[in-house]
Motif scaffolding. Structure first.
Motif, PDB file in Angstrom:
ATOM      1  N   SER A  27       0.866  -1.084  -0.167  1.00 36.19           N
ATOM      2  CA  SER A  27       0.152  -0.343   0.082  1.00 36.19           C
ATOM      3  C   SER A  27       0.782   1.542  -0.142  1.00 36.19           C
ATOM      4  O   SER A  27       0.573   2.412  -0.820  1.00 36.19           O
ATOM      5  CB  SER A  27      -1.067   0.087   1.432  1.00 36.19           C
ATOM      6  N   SER A  31       1.202   4.374  -2.961  1.00 33.33           N
ATOM      7  CA  SER A  31       0.493   5.716  -2.753  1.00 33.33           C
ATOM      8  C   SER A  31       1.637   6.752  -3.081  1.00 33.33           C
ATOM      9  O   SER A  31       1.646   7.158  -3.726  1.00 33.33           O
ATOM     10  CB  SER A  31       0.604   5.795  -1.221  1.00 33.33           C
ATOM     11  N   ARG A  35       1.494   8.813  -5.972  1.00 32.35           N
ATOM     12  CA  ARG A  35       1.857  10.484  -5.753  1.00 32.35           C
ATOM     13  C   ARG A  35       2.648  10.801  -6.934  1.00 32.35           C
ATOM     14  O   ARG A  35       2.815  12.187  -6.972  1.00 32.35           O
ATOM     15  CB  ARG A  35       2.222  10.391  -5.254  1.00 32.35           C
ATOM     16  N   VAL A  85      -6.365   3.073  -2.434  1.00 26.58           N
ATOM     17  CA  VAL A  85      -5.101   3.220  -2.808  1.00 26.58           C
ATOM     18  C   VAL A  85      -5.328   2.224  -3.823  1.00 26.58           C
ATOM     19  O   VAL A  85      -4.225   2.175  -5.096  1.00 26.58           O
ATOM     20  CB  VAL A  85      -4.005   3.471  -1.709  1.00 26.58           C
TER      21      VAL A  85
END
Length: 100
Positions: A27, A31, A35, A85
């Protein structure tokens, strides 16, 4: 960032998920990757459909996205779940075949 994503994905695939090592948290990796993507998924999908007509800079943007996401393919089985996510990442992975 793409090289770091590749290394982390390899570590997760080869050594498994770890609750104590953030480098091996799927995760967290997803993420970090999401991003750093410069486009929304919708914009990337729209551009991917017509990438041959785009300017060089736009093609390179799409290529960067593909390079960031590709290391996640071998660990798809670890990306199951309802976390936002993970859902977003699975949706992004569907775009890979359309990207240059």
């Amino acid at each position: 960032m793409a090289d770091a994503a590749r290394v982390r994905a390899y570590m997760i695939t080869e050594f498994g998920v770890s609750d104590t090592d953030a480098s091996r948290d799927p995760s967290a990796l997803c993420s970090d990757i999401l991003r750093h993507l410069e486009l929304s998924r919708e914009a990337a999908a729209r551009m991917a459909g017509e990438w041959r007509t785009l300017r060089r800079e736009q093609i390179l943007q799409l290529r960067f996205i593909k390079n960031m996401l590709t290391p996640l393919l071998p660990m798809r089985g670890l990306l199951e779940g309802d976390a936002p996510v993970l859902r977003d990442t699975r949706a992004w992975l569907k775009l890979i075949p359309m990207l240059p």
